[in-house]
Design a protein around this motif. Structure first.
Motif, short mmCIF file in Angstrom:
data_model
loop_
_atom_site.label_atom_id
_atom_site.label_comp_id
_atom_site.label_asym_id
_atom_site.label_seq_id
_atom_site.Cartn_x
_atom_site.Cartn_y
_atom_site.Cartn_z
N ASP A 120 0.81 -1.22 0.00
CA ASP A 120 0.00 0.00 0.00
C ASP A 120 0.84 1.27 0.00
O ASP A 120 0.30 2.37 -0.10
N THR A 146 3.81 4.04 -1.21
CA THR A 146 4.52 4.59 -2.36
C THR A 146 5.99 4.69 -2.03
O THR A 146 6.41 4.44 -0.90
N ARG A 172 5.82 8.92 -6.38
CA ARG A 172 4.47 8.37 -6.23
C ARG A 172 4.35 6.96 -6.79
O ARG A 172 3.26 6.39 -6.79
N ASP A 184 -8.53 5.93 3.34
CA ASP A 184 -8.01 5.20 2.19
C ASP A 184 -7.12 6.08 1.33
O ASP A 184 -6.13 5.61 0.75
N ARG A 185 -7.48 7.34 1.24
CA ARG A 185 -6.67 8.27 0.45
C ARG A 185 -6.06 9.32 1.37
O ARG A 185 -6.78 9.98 2.12
N ARG A 186 -4.78 9.43 1.31
CA ARG A 186 -4.09 10.41 2.15
C ARG A 186 -2.83 10.87 1.41
O ARG A 186 -2.27 10.14 0.59
N ASP A 187 -2.40 12.09 1.70
CA ASP A 187 -1.24 12.65 1.03
C ASP A 187 -0.04 12.75 1.96
O ASP A 187 0.84 13.58 1.77
N GLU A 222 2.76 10.28 4.59
CA GLU A 222 3.28 8.94 4.82
C GLU A 222 3.78 8.72 6.24
O GLU A 222 4.03 7.58 6.64
#
Length: 403
Positions: free
Chosen positions: A211, A213, A292, A375-378, A380
């Motif tokens: 999951d 990047t 990414r 589920d979506r985040r910018d 880490e």
């Protein structure tokens, strides 16, 4: 004779137990395990897999058997045994009406008890203990019954599917397996002693890696030691002697001008013999990896690279850091002590609260503290959770403070 009627009732109850055993065993059996057993040529495995692939026909067959047994047990054995019990009570002096009421009540109660315990609970509990093995045992007889009652089975299965279609429901089972389900199975295996705790942690690391990047596993630019061809030879020698790394990026004038990577083993003969260093002659090309890109895709890039190190760039072409096989191993197995900074990632304090480092991967924090992430985040790392105490409800999670 009462003995024959009692034997018939017990046989019907046992047959009901066989159908209940078959039903729960096939339904509970894991298809993946049945496929493995079929590949190993386990007796009955292919038949069990065929039943599991067509649950509508199988359940219709089982329901036909259970329904017929229930009708026969109630109409034949129950009535006959009830009459025998009533006659026996009349012999003891009870009135006919009272004797029949008590007699039928005792017989119905006894048959119900045996049907529930022997015909349902015991078989189903047994089926849950070893569903795949029992499914293989009962698959062939159940398939034979299904073929014998083919028209009725087809009619019931078609009726069920038509009702589902009427309400717009897909009758096919959803076989998708989520990462959370895999983690739950792995945790259960750890509890049962099938795998070690470290194995569970590494499996969790592999799932997290899928999951992430590149930005979530790379060594950031601020922590990268790199060589500048514009520096003096003394400065370069000092950097080479001080670094713990086997490979270093090489640039000209700044970190955004990285031209490749040099391996220290290529420079070692010149260093040991005191000869002048020709860094440019030993520079090797390194793949440029978008920040990414998925971590697993980056691993594939590193496998094909001449030197297993990737130069991570953002969408504007700026140098963001490097990614190496050691970064991938760190994400799976955890950091080695020599690679850790002065502070640990997460510290549990005496009052039950947690002290987290901002550089701690946020997915590792979520796994350790059992907290959900979008589920979506910018982001880490934990540093991207702002403000952290507001997002985590205190009544569900311990107090958390970020370093």
């Amino acid at each position: 004779m009462p003995v024959l009627e009692l034997a018939a009732a017990l046989i019907l109850i046992l047959l009901n137990g066989v159908f209940s055993l078959s039903e729960l065993a096939v339904v509970s059996a894991r298809k993946a395990r049945l496929r493995v057993m079929a590949e190993q040529r386990r007796a009955g495995a292919r038949a069990a897999l065929a039943l599991a692939e067509e649950p509508g026909r199988f359940l219709s067959t089982v329901q036909i058997g259970i329904t017929l047994i229930g009708v026969l047990a109630g109409a034949f054995s129950g009535a006959a045994l009830g009459q025998r019990a009533a006659e026996l009570l009349q012999d003891f002096g009870l009135a006919q009406g009272l004797a029949q009421t008590i007699g039928y009540g005792l017989v119905i109660g006894a048959i119900t008890y045996l049907s529930v315990v022997v015909g349902e609970l015991v078989p189903k509990t047994l089926a849950l203990r070893a569903p795949e093995r029992i499914a293989c045992m009962v698959a062939r007889p159940t398939s034979a019954v299904s073929r014998a009652a083919g028209p009725v089975v087809w009619f019931l299965d078609a009726s069920t599917r038509r009702i589902f279609r009427l309400f717009g429901i897909d009758a096919r089972a959803d076989e998708a397996v989520t990462a959370d389900e895999i983690r739950a199975v792995v945790a259960e295996a750890e509890t049962a002693g099938a795998i070690e705790t470290d194995e569970r942690h590494m499996i969790g690391g592999v799932l997290r890696l899928g999951d992430r990047t590149v930005r979530g596993v790379m060594t950031p630019r601020t922590d990268v030691t790199w060589l500048d061809l514009g520096d003096t030879e003394e400065a370069i020698r000092a950097a080479l002697l001080a670094t713990p790394h086997a490979r270093l990026p090489v640039g000209e004038g700044g970190p955004d001008e990285i031209i490749g990577v040099v391996q220290l083993r290529d420079l070692l003969p010149d260093l040991l013999r005191g000869r002048p260093l020709d860094i440019r002659a030993h520079v090797r090309p390194a793949p440029v990896v978008p920040d990414r890109l998925g971590a697993l895709d980056a691993l594939a890039v590193l496998r094909k690279a001449e030197v297993p190190i990737g130069l991570v760039h953002d969408e504007y072409g700026h140098f963001d850091g490097v990614i190496t096989p050691a970064d991938i191993l760190d994400a799976i197995a955890g950091a080695f002590r020599a690679d850790l900074s002065d502070s640990d990632e997460a510290v549990r304090r005496e009052d039950g609260s947690w002290l987290l480092s901002g550089w701690m991967p946020v997915d590792e924090m979520a796994d350790q503290l059992r907290v959900p992430l979008p589920d979506r985040r910018d982001y880490e790392t934990v540093a991207g959770l702002e403000p952290l105490p507001i997002r985590l409800k205190r009544k569900h999670h311990p107090r958390i403070q970020q370093l």
